[in-house]
Every structure is written in C-alpha cells, then in structure tokens.
Design an enzyme around this catalytic site. Structure first.
Site, PDB file in Angstrom:
ATOM      1  CB  SER A 133      -1.564   1.732 -16.897  1.00  0.00           C
ATOM      2  OG  SER A 133      -1.108   3.026 -17.666  1.00  0.00           O
ATOM      3  CE1 TYR A 189      -1.199  -1.012 -18.019  1.00  0.00           C
ATOM      4  CE2 TYR A 189      -3.541  -1.231 -17.432  1.00  0.00           C
ATOM      5  CZ  TYR A 189      -1.967  -1.335 -18.521  1.00  0.00           C
ATOM      6  OH  TYR A 189      -2.542  -0.491 -19.317  1.00  0.00           O
ATOM      7  CE  LYS A 230      -2.653   2.620   3.251  1.00  0.00           C
ATOM      8  NZ  LYS A 230      -3.759   2.127   4.139  1.00  0.00           N
ATOM      9  N   GLY A 275      -5.586   7.464 -18.934  1.00  0.00           N
ATOM     10  CA  GLY A 275      -6.749   6.806 -19.634  1.00  0.00           C
ATOM     11  C   GLY A 275      -8.248   7.014 -19.000  1.00  0.00           C
ATOM     12  CB  ALA A 276     -11.351   5.576 -18.454  1.00  0.00           C
TER      13      ALA A 276
END
Length: 120
Positions: A24, A57, A8, A70-71
């Site tokens: 990503s 990722y 984490k 991206g999104a």
C-alpha cells in the site's frame, strides 16, 4: 460510463519506504483529507522523478507522511516527487467535479475544483 479523475494530490514528496510491509501507500491524514481520498481506496501513483507508475491503495498515516510500502518501495526513493490519483465511473460527466490538491514539500499549497466545462 466514462472513468474520470476524481481526486489528485500533485507534488508529494516520498518521506519513507518499507519494503517488508504488506503493501500500500501510506499518506498523512492531512493529505488524504485535502485531496479527497478514502482510506483503502485504489489509487494510481506516478513517480515524477523516475517515471514509474503503479497501482496500490491508501492507508492513513501521520501528517505529511508519504511512504511507499511493499513492492512499491522498489519503485521510488525518499525525496522522489509523486502524483497520486483516484478515478471513478461517472454517469453524468457534465456535472462531474474533480479535486486537485497541490502540495509543496507535503504542505498543502492550493486546492482546485475542476469540471469538464473548465476544459473547454
């Protein structure tokens, strides 16, 4: 087998967004190493600033870099604080150890190793 936290990174700050990238999360190699992530590893991202959560990722970037691609670029803004977490299936939870890397301003502050015995 239970799925437990493996790695984490807490307190990262988004430094960029790239909506037209293929997808990503770009993390600086220093962040990847400190937290114990792997390039191309599936991670969960929790946006502390706005509450958004998403799966993506990791791809390596420049030191201190945290870029939503991206999104995912629609799920945060530059300056947002995020948490990135990776999980794994564990055959023997009693011996499992997770790495927690605490960041301030994308600079490593502290690394903790925790086990289930630390929880009791």
């Amino acid at each position: 087998m239970p799925v437990l936290l493996r790695a984490k990174a807490h307190g990262l700050v988004v430094t960029g967004k790239n909506l037209h990238y293929e997808g990503s999360l770009t993390l600086g190699r220093d962040i990847i190493e400190a937290a114990g992530f792997y390039p191309l590893e599936k991670v969960e991202v929790y946006n502390v600033t706005n509450g958004a959560r998403f799966t993506t990722y990791v791809i390596p970037g420049r030191p201190g870099e945290v870029v939503l691609n991206g999104a995912a670029a629609r799920l945060g803004e530059v300056g947002d604080v995020i948490i990135v977490a990776a999980y794994e299936c564990v055959a023997n939870p009693a011996s499992h150890i997770a790495t927690i890397a605490i960041f301030e301003g994308n600079k490593l502050k502290e690394v903790r190793k925790i086990s289930l015995s630390d929880m009791y």
